[in-house]
Write an enzyme that holds these catalytic residues in place. Structure first.
Site, PDB file in Angstrom:
ATOM      1  CE  LYS A 113      18.156  25.766 -14.558  1.00 25.37           C
ATOM      2  NZ  LYS A 113      17.109  26.562 -15.031  1.00 25.37           N
ATOM      3  CE  LYS A 195      13.680  24.376  -7.735  1.00 24.50           C
ATOM      4  NZ  LYS A 195      12.388  24.278  -8.382  1.00 24.50           N
ATOM      5  CE  LYS A 198       6.956  25.628 -13.958  1.00 21.22           C
ATOM      6  NZ  LYS A 198       8.166  26.372 -14.330  1.00 21.22           N
TER       7      LYS A 198
HETATM    8  P1  ATP Z   1      11.602  24.882 -13.814  1.00 23.26           P
HETATM    9  O1  ATP Z   1      12.088  23.468 -13.744  1.00 23.26           O
HETATM   10  O2  ATP Z   1      10.925  25.244 -15.114  1.00 23.26           O
HETATM   11  O3  ATP Z   1      12.598  25.918 -13.355  1.00 23.26           O
HETATM   12  P2  ATP Z   1      10.244  25.210 -11.271  1.00 23.26           P
HETATM   13  O4  ATP Z   1       9.396  24.124 -10.675  1.00 23.26           O
HETATM   14  O5  ATP Z   1      11.550  25.512 -10.637  1.00 23.26           O
HETATM   15  O6  ATP Z   1      10.368  24.882 -12.816  1.00 23.26           O
HETATM   16  P3  ATP Z   1       9.679  28.041 -11.700  1.00 23.26           P
HETATM   17  O7  ATP Z   1       8.735  28.486 -12.765  1.00 23.26           O
HETATM   18  O8  ATP Z   1      11.131  28.194 -11.935  1.00 23.26           O
HETATM   19  O9  ATP Z   1       9.331  26.515 -11.325  1.00 23.26           O
HETATM   20  O10 ATP Z   1       9.337  28.779 -10.343  1.00 23.26           O
HETATM   21  C1  ATP Z   1       8.036  29.275 -10.042  1.00 23.26           C
HETATM   22  C2  ATP Z   1       7.911  29.535  -8.544  1.00 23.26           C
HETATM   23  O11 ATP Z   1       7.802  28.301  -7.824  1.00 23.26           O
HETATM   24  C3  ATP Z   1       9.125  30.268  -7.928  1.00 23.26           C
HETATM   25  O12 ATP Z   1       8.654  31.176  -6.974  1.00 23.26           O
HETATM   26  C4  ATP Z   1       9.900  29.154  -7.261  1.00 23.26           C
HETATM   27  O13 ATP Z   1      10.698  29.607  -6.185  1.00 23.26           O
HETATM   28  C5  ATP Z   1       8.772  28.253  -6.774  1.00 23.26           C
HETATM   29  N1  ATP Z   1       9.214  26.862  -6.652  1.00 23.26           N
HETATM   30  C6  ATP Z   1       9.774  26.120  -7.626  1.00 23.26           C
HETATM   31  N2  ATP Z   1      10.022  24.880  -7.184  1.00 23.26           N
HETATM   32  C7  ATP Z   1       9.634  24.847  -5.881  1.00 23.26           C
HETATM   33  C8  ATP Z   1       9.653  23.829  -4.878  1.00 23.26           C
HETATM   34  N3  ATP Z   1      10.133  22.632  -5.130  1.00 23.26           N
HETATM   35  N4  ATP Z   1       9.157  24.130  -3.655  1.00 23.26           N
HETATM   36  C9  ATP Z   1       8.661  25.366  -3.395  1.00 23.26           C
HETATM   37  N5  ATP Z   1       8.629  26.374  -4.298  1.00 23.26           N
HETATM   38  C10 ATP Z   1       9.097  26.122  -5.533  1.00 23.26           C
HETATM   39 MG    MG Z   2      12.851  27.026 -11.514  1.00 23.46          MG
END
Ligand code: ATP
Ligand code: MG
Length: 341
Positions: A113, A195, A198
């Site tokens: 980040k 990865k 969202k």
């Molecule tokens: P942000 O961009 O807001 O960080 P994010 O998609 O990374 O969103 P988080 O809210 O940070 O989502 O994570 C929620 C859960 O989803 C965590 O357990 C994280 O490890 C899992 N997770 C996030 N992205 C992935 C992915 N691409 N594949 C599998 N698990 C994921």
């Molecule tokens: Mg995340």
């Protein structure tokens, strides 16, 4: 006593993704019967990333409605919003006095980040793993079902918990991550070496649980594969990240295994694989969205779940905080669990 399971998602002004579902939510649902589950909507974490927080409660209710439509049962499980349980932030401060600057600086997510940041990076992003440690230890958690990206943060949580226990006795349960072999790191559609997230600004990288069929179809048809000739479908995440990601989606959603899929697709074109992924995801998302739109309409019901959840969560949190205050020598014993909003 049943093992305690804790996990959370951030309401980042976006719906959850297929990565969130396969990496975490699917396991949360499975764990509800045999564990004491505490599932949080991590709005305090979210404000380290999002600029406008006017809609944060509404965004938190969206996430709750998604939890419920995926199969989270608010009777069996404690579902709550992080900011409603004040002890998370209070505990965060106590723990920050037992975490080292150097160990936080080594966190990959922070480094990434920091590299990407166009503006000065806030301390909340740096501090994120300590708040996450507080979230987990507050409930004396045994198991944390998460995606692979959070593995390093759990290692830090364990290190801080062990450090604290070595100083003051057995205060904290040492949590273990639960990371599945497949589905724990779903990759971006156009950049399959990073990865799926969202909050990705390029929405074409991400499959959201609320995507329409047309959006799902358009995004998947444009997914990056590779230029191997002849095109061969097999699982090799380093050299064939796009194809491997599609195989992983198909295997996890369709509950088959990747070896079987490799045989099925042996002489088939990449387009056939995409078509099957679109079809299986469409089935999953259609069923989920029908439930979501009916649940999301009833804000009274959602707010009631959140209210009850925060009271149940706070009762547990206060036990740990009392224990902590005692060992740290503070005189105030927390007894007030009123939770008026
Ligand atoms: P942000 O961009 O807001 O960080 P994010 O998609 O990374 O969103 P988080 O809210 O940070 O989502 O994570 C929620 C859960 O989803 C965590 O357990 C994280 O490890 C899992 N997770 C996030 N992205 C992935 C992915 N691409 N594949 C599998 N698990 C994921
Ligand atoms: Mg995340």
């Amino acid at each position: 006593m049943k093992p305690v399971v804790y996990s959370a998602m951030q309401p980042s002004n976006e719906d959850l993704t297929i990565g969130n579902y396969l990496g975490a939510l699917l396991h949360w649902i499975r764990m509800q019967d045999n564990n004491e589950c505490v599932y949080c909507i991590a709005d305090m974490h979210a404000i380290s990333n999002i600029k406008t927080n006017k809609a944060i409660h509404s965004s938190s209710l969206d996430i709750l409605a998604l939890y419920l439509s995926c199969g989270i049962d608010p009777i069996k499980t404690i579902a709550f919003i992080q900011s409603h349980v004040l002890e998370h932030c209070q505990f965060n401060w106590l723990l920050s006095c037992y975490a080292y600057f150097g160990e936080l600086k080594r966190m990959t997510q922070f480094k990434e980040k920091q590299l990407k940041a166009k503006e000065p990076i806030n301390i909340g992003i740096f501090n994120y793993p300590i708040l996450m440690t507080a979230d987990i230890l507050l409930y004396q958690t045994n198991i944390v079902p998460i995606g692979k990206d959070q593995k390093q943060h759990i290692e830090l949580t364990k290190a801080i918990a062990n450090r604290f226990n070595n100083m003051y006795g057995e205060i904290f349960t040492i949590p273990q991550p639960c990371i599945s072999e497949h589905g724990s790191c779903i990759m971006s559609l156009l950049q399959p070496n990073i990865k799926m997230s969202k909050s990705d600004i390029n929405k074409r990288n991400t499959i959201y649980l609320l995507d329409s069929f047309y959006s799902l179809e358009a995004k998947l048809n444009k997914t990056i594969t590779d230029s191997d000739r002849p095109p061969i479908i097999y699982y090799e995440p380093i050299f064939k990240p796009g194809i491997s990601n599609l195989l992983e989606l198909l295997a996890c959603v369709g509950k088959t295994n990747i070896a079987q899929l490799e045989i099925m697709f042996e002489f088939k074109a990449y387009g056939c694989l995409k078509k099957d992924v679109i079809s299986i995801l469409n089935k999953l998302l259609t069923a989920l969205q029908t439930k979501y739109f009916s649940i999301r309409k009833d804000e009274g019901y959602l707010n009631k779940i959140i209210y009850d959840g925060s009271i149940r969560a706070r009762k547990k949190a206060i036990i740990t905080m009392n224990k902590l205050y005692k060992v740290l020598g503070f005189s105030r014993i927390l007894t007030n669990i009123s939770n008026k909003h």
